[in-house]
Every structure is written in structure tokens, then in C-alpha cells.
Design an enzyme around this catalytic site. Structure first.
Site, PDB file in Angstrom:
ATOM      1  CG  ASP A 163       1.344  26.299  -2.850  1.00 50.72           C
ATOM      2  OD1 ASP A 163       1.826  25.134  -2.467  1.00 50.72           O
ATOM      3  OD2 ASP A 163       0.199  26.545  -3.049  1.00 50.72           O
ATOM      4  CD  GLU A 194      -0.747  20.007  -2.582  1.00 48.38           C
ATOM      5  OE1 GLU A 194      -1.365  20.226  -1.686  1.00 48.38           O
ATOM      6  OE2 GLU A 194      -0.710  20.748  -3.689  1.00 48.38           O
TER       7      GLU A 194
END
Lengths: 330, 355
Positions: A163, A194
Site C-alpha cells: 500500500d 495520501e
């Protein structure tokens, strides 16, 4: 592609300190014949295709979760806070590494009830004998990330930071396989921050004003024993077309296009409703007057732990789906 | 100009009995477009689905006003189809799981399908389950259909809404689902209808916003798109009921509620209050110490900052399928907005930017 994924996951880049991972991405992008630039906050933008069609922004975040030193005590132990959604139960006994290569192990104070422990009961031990020695290696504000090896387990790989380095790998692989001309102008964006609130995606979509947004990120799965959420996504059954998560309700037009593209090209896919978690599409779709957005997700087990797992077939099918999507008229 | 197609009750019956969960508002937007058509000059739908009407001002140089009421409602979304065809779900917006068992639902599969929300019967409770409320993850939708049919008709991501007929009670009260915030949409409609017979300098943008229940998303982008001089959100607030503290609820039938607080430009709240007094319209006052849980929170911080107001209809049992409002409050709110707009001049709006 395996080698690329290994290098991407092994490169340091927590939110706000993406220098090293961005350098690696620039090096990879530089091998291809595309225009690119780095914007004010550090997003890497690669521009491809003609100026006539629709403008599509596809984004994969380059940052990762991590820890940040808040205090160094007189014995050289480091107290820390989290960068992004770190799960405290994954930290006990875990090794972390700082940008300069200094490795530490996470220890804990005596805890009466294991279920009630808090981040402030934990510390990083970098082997320093006292504060003075520790300060020669790290300082307050130094970020650290998980320090775990990359392993291939048959069709699956386990590594830290899949991720969303797996999303970065998908974007890079699509860039390599692009045909000589595209019907749309496509921005491949490797976004920053993010994990701390979709911040890079927010500013880059404001600047680029695309007609459509498509995030490429990981999603959780429901195929492990007693998963946190009842969901249908499994490892190895294809990339997921996101319907909804906490940050975005994907635009029906984008969902439809993704499903049609998968079906006409015989690419396996799954439908994803993610109850908790967000992605860059959350920021992109709310930019300016609103941007029709969706997301392509690579199913991933143990998200935000030191060992995340994906299936290489899903990655390969994800590359195919994104590639076919970008060849279409939107 | 004929408006005999809808009256307030008929409009609310249609608006509340149809489904329009957050992100899936198209069918509600159609009804709204139809109802507003006689009273507006222009209409458009933006990228995310906000329905934007323009009622032009008389003459030029008038201020630009944004009126928002959200057209989405809380809903359910299928997350997993169990082996025997039972459906697991999550919520779009804030459902209280205690209110869900025993409800009928309509599932928007390939064709609309009916089902019910089931739960373990009390006879089968373990000791530690007694007296505890339901949790969303323990609930499921039962369509009665075999798994193969369910899988053909319904996919992960399919939306379901509560099925509920609007019920008319005494004293102008109506009760049903989705009055949060179709009651607000009805206020905008009533206001537009009033304005048909009035003159106003302002260009008025009436927006039925999307996705309020998942984070005021429609208001955020439509405020950017319209870029108004002022914005007013119309939503619902908590009505009175036994057991509520007086200071946290507003009685029904005593007029719309004008909110004050940091989310609200004080001169707008003042002007709304003055307008109500001048026109002998009943009204109430409420305070909110931070960003309100309405479209007003998004409008205020859009672009370079927009002076924002909030007008609310008292509503009992929010986020259940028996939400209850008083029709008279809706009418008064519509009139109040219309009078406010007719009195609005450019110099007042300019004055708002320098306190």
C-alpha cells in the site's frame, strides 16, 4: 515487474518525506519517453497522449505510513507518534528503519492489561547508550518506516508498503506498455501524503482540472479468518472495481466503463464496497466543480501491517484493465 | 404559469416514497426537476449530479445567491452475498442499527426487489446478548429468494432503501422516511413558487445537492461551481419529543429555525430574523458552536469564503423511517426565504464582506 515491486517497496517514503521514493520513480519514468514534472508539494506528474480527447487523471500514492520521533529520553529511547493509520497492535516487536538507514526495534513499557495499551507505552530502541548518542543518529521529527523483507510466496508476495507501491508499479507498467497514441490526454500522477488525508491528490487535481479521475490503490479483503469487515473481495480473483469507500461514492459512469472494459477483454474483476478506508479518488472527485471519479483496487491482505500481501495475478490483471481503460474513449 | 401538478403534500409524498440514497439521487432529481420547472429560468446538472436551477433577478447587477437543500437520503449498500442468499450491508450515511431490524427494504437490483431486515429472535439470545442493541454487522436482508437468483439480480454495491409510505397525521403533521432533507427541498420549491409573484434583484441559484449524508460533498462542489455572493442551506433540525432536553430541540409548528454560530454570518441570521418579524412569520432560534452538520459547513469555506446562513425545519426522529415534520413550518420557511430574497440588494451583500 517483480524486481520493480521489490525496489519500490524497499524504498523509504513516509508521507511528507517522499524524496527517496520520488527519486526512484523519476528514474523509472525517465527511462520512458514521456514528459514529466514534480509539483510544489512533490507529486510526480507524467503527461501522455493527445490534447484532443478527455483529460484523465490516474493517481497512485507514493507515500507510506510510518512513525515520527517526538522525544528522545536521557537513556536514548525514542518516543514516537504515528504518520497515517498505523495499527498499534502491529508494532510490538517490529523493526523500523530511518531514512539514514538506522534501524530500531519497538519495545514497550510494562502494561497491566494488554488490550489497553497505547502508543505512549511504546518506544523505539536504536541501540543508543544515551540521549547524546541517539541525537547523533536521529532527531525529533525524524520519520521511520517498517523494516521487513520482501518475500515471494508462490503467486503471492508479502512486503511492507504494498500500500501503495503496488499501485505505483501498476502505473509504471502501464506507462511502459502504452500504445503509440491514445484517444485521451492522460496524467499519470504519483501522489504524496495520501496516508495523512489525500493531500497531494487534492492539489494536483486542482491544478490539472481533469475530466475524470481514477485512483489506483489497494483494498482490504474479506477472505481471511474472521475478517474485520464482511466483504466479498478475495485475493487472486482479479482487481477490484471500487463502488464506494469512506472517501468516495464512485461515479456510475466510471464504474460502468470499468466493468464493460473488464468484461469485453475477459479480465477477471471484483466489485468492492470498502466500509472503512479512503483513497485519492476521495480528494479528486471533490476538486473544483466536481470530477467524475472511480478507483481500481488491488486486493491486499493485512493492509497497514509490516507484511502486506497481494496476488501477482491481480496485479497483472490490474495492469491489463488500466491499459485497456486508457485506450477507450471516455 | 400553471402549478396544479403538485401541491406541497403531493410533492413530499412523491419525494419521500421514492428512493435516492447518497450517490444515487437521479430518480429523485427527475421529480424535483419536474416540480421546479414552472418557476425557474435555467436548469443544469453538474458533474457529480447536483441539480442547479437559476431564477434570474429583475434587472442586472443584483447579488448572486445560493440556496441549498440536499436531495440524498441515508441508504444501505450490499457488501456481501452470503452462501444462502442473505445479504450483508453497510450504510450510506448515518443509520442507527437499532432502528433497522424489522424494516422492509427495496433493493435496486436489475429490477427493484423487496426484502426485509432480519435479526436473531430473542429466544435464541445467549445470556450476554440480552438487552443489547443490534449491530450493523449482525443484520442481514432476506429477500426470500434462492442464492442463485439473488446472485443474478443483486451485486456487491447494489443500493437498498427503506420502504415507507408517507403518513398524514393530525395538525399538519406528516411522517415518513427521507424528510431529512426532502422537507428542505420542499422549502426551496415553496420559495420558488412564492417568488413567481414577487420581484427580486438577486440571481437565485436553487440547488438540490447530492451526498450531504456522506460529508456535504455536493454542497462543496456546487458552491465552487455557482460561486455565489451568499449561501443559505435549508436542512432539518431536531424536533421536540418526550425525554429530550428543551435546549437541544425545537418544537414543531412554531416556525423554521434560524441558526447562529461561527458557521453562520451574523448579519445573515439577523436579516432572516428581521424579515420574519416584519412579515409576522413564526420563527425560532438555535445556536451551533462549530461547523453545523449541514451543507452550510461546506459552503462557508468554499472559494475565498462565502457568507452563509442556515434555516432549518424542526423534525422528530431524525434518521429513522418515521421522521415527522409539520407542513406549516415548511410553508413559513418558504415564505421567509422568498421575502428575504425580494429585499436583498447588492449593497447589503457587499457589506457582509467587511464586518
Amino acid at each position: 515487474m517483480i524486481d520493480l515491486i521489490e525496489r519500490l517497496t524497499g524504498t523509504f517514503g513516509p508521507a511528507g518525506s517522499e524524496g527517496k521514493i520520488r527519486a526512484l520513480l523519476c528514474e523509472e519514468v525517465g527511462k520512458l519517453n514521456h514528459n514529466y514534472f514534480v509539483d510544489t508539494l512533490g507529486n510526480l506528474v507524467v503527461t501522455v497522449g493527445g490534447r484532443s480527447g478527455k483529460k484523465i487523471l490516474t493517481a497512485a500514492h507514493m507515500d507510506e505510513i510510518g512513525l515520527m520521533v517526538t522525544f528522545i529520553d536521557e537513556n536514548g529511547f525514542l518516543r514516537f507518534t504515528n504518520i497515517g493509520g498505523v495499527l498499534k497492535e502491529t508494532l510490538l516487536g517490529t523493526r523500523v528503519v530511518f531514512e539514514n538507514g538506522i534501524v530500531g526495534i519497538i519495545g514497550r513499557e510494562k502494561i497491566k492489561e494488554a488490550k489497553n495499551f497505547d502508543l505512549n507505552k511504546l518506544y523505539i530502541d536504536i541501540g543508543a547508550k544515551d540521549r547524546n548518542e541517539a541525537q547523533k543518529m536521529v532527531r525529533i521529527g525524524s520519520p521511520a518506516v517498517f523494516y521487513t523483507p520482501f518475500n515471494r510466496l508462490g503467486d503471492r508476495i508479502v512486503a511492507k508498503t504494498l500500500d501503495n507501491r503496488i499501485g505505483c508499479a501498476v502505473l509504471l507498467e502501464v506507462l511502459k506498455r502504452l500504445p503509440s497514441s491514445l484517444p485521451n490526454e492522460v496524467y499519470f500522477v504519483f501522489t504524496v501524503q495520501e496516508e495523512v488525508g489525500l493531500r497531494g491528490a487534492r492539489t494536483v487535481s486542482y491544478r490539472l482540472e481533469p475530466d475524470y479521475g481514477l485512483a489506483v490503490d489497494v483494498t482490504r479483503v474479506g477472505d481471511t479468518p474472521e475478517p474485520d469487515y464482511k466483504m466479498e473481495v478475495s485475493l487472486g480473483k482479479g482487481p477490484a472495481v471500487k463502488i464506494k469507500d469512506s472517501s468516495v461514492i464512485c461515479h456510475p459512469q466510471v464504474i460502468q466503463l470499468m466493468i464493460e472494459t473488464a468484461e469485453t477483454n475477459n479480465i477477471p474483476y471484483q466489485l468492492e464496497v470498502l466500509e472503512k478506508g479512503g483513497t485519492d479518488a476521495g480528494a479528486i472527485h471533490l476538486s473544483k466543480e466536481g470530477i467524475r471519479s472511480g478507483a481500481l483496487s488491488i486486493p491486499c491482505r493485512y493492509v497497514h501491517s509490516p507484511g502486506e500481501m497481494v496476488d501477482l495475478n491481480d496485479v497483472e490483471n490490474g495492469v491489463s484493465l488500466l491499459l485497456e481503460l486508457l485506450k477507450k474513449n471516455w | 404559469m400553471s402549478d396544479n401538478k403538485y401541491d406541497l403534500h403531493k410533492l413530499l409524498k412523491e419525494l419521500t416514497e421514492k428512493g435516492g440514497a447518497s450517490g444515487y439521487e437521479e430518480s429523485i432529481a427527475k421529480i424535483i426537476a419536474d416540480a421546479f420547472a414552472p418557476y425557474i429560468d435555467e436548469q443544469r446538472t453538474d458533474n457529480l449530479g447536483n441539480l442547479i436551477f437559476l431564477k434570474k433577478g429583475n434587472g442586472t447587477g443584483g447579488p448572486k445567491v445560493l440556496l441549498c437543500a440536499h436531495m440524498d437520503e441515508i441508504g444501505l449498500m450490499i457488501t456481501k452475498i452470503e452462501e444462502n442468499g442473505f445479504l450483508r450491508f453497510t450504510s450510506l450515511g448515518g443509520f442507527d442499527p437499532r432502528t433497522l431490524p424489522g424494516q422492509e427494504v427495496v433493493i435496486r437490483g436489475r429490477e427493484p426487489l423487496e426484502g426485509i431486515i432480519g435479526i436473531k429472535p430473542p429466544h435464541l439470545f445467549e445470556n450476554d446478548e440480552k438487552g443489547k442493541g443490534a449491530e450493523m454487522e449482525d443484520l442481514f436482508i432476506d429477500t426470500g429468494l434462492p442464492e442463485t437468483t439473488v446472485r443474478r439480480e443483486i451485486k456487491v454495491g447494489t443500493v437498498a432503501i427503506i420502504k415507507r409510505t408517507l403518513l398524514t397525521l393530525l395538525n399538519d403533521c406528516i411522517t415518513g422516511k427521507a424528510l431529512d432533507d426532502r422537507a428542505g427541498v420542499a422549502v426551496l420549491w415553496f420559495c420558488a413558487r412564492e417568488l413567481a409573484n414577487l420581484k427580486h434583484q438577486a440571481d437565485i441559484y436553487l440547488v438540490a445537492t447530492i451526498q450531504e449524508e456522506v460529508g456535504t460533498r455536493g454542497a462543496l462542489v456546487s458552491a465552487f461551481g455557482v460561486s455565489p455572493d451568499i449561501g443559505i442551506a435549508v436542512d432539518v433540525c431536531h424536533g421536540d419529543f418526550p425525554g429530550a432536553q428543551e435546549y437541544e430541540v425545537s418544537p414543531l409548528g412554531k416556525g423554521p429555525v434560524i441558526t447562529w454560530g461561527p458557521n453562520i454570518h451574523p448579519q445573515l441570521a439577523e436579516r432572516l430574523t428581521e424579515t420574519a418579524k416584519e412579515n409576522h412569520l413564526p420563527h425560532q432560534k438555535d445556536v451551533s458552536p462549530g461547523p453545523t452538520g449541514t451543507d452550510a459547513r461546506a459552503i462557508q469555506v468554499s472559494l475565498g469564503g462565502i457568507p452563509t446562513g442556515l434555516l432549518s425545519i424542526p423534525l422528530r426522529y431524525m434518521h429513522t423511517s418515521v421522521e415527522l415534520v409539520n407542513l406549516e413550518d415548511i410553508k413559513v420557511a418558504g415564505k421567509l426565504l422568498a421575502f428575504f430574497l425580494t429585499g436583498l440588494r447588492g449593497d447589503f451583500v457587499e457589506g457582509l464582506s467587511c464586518i
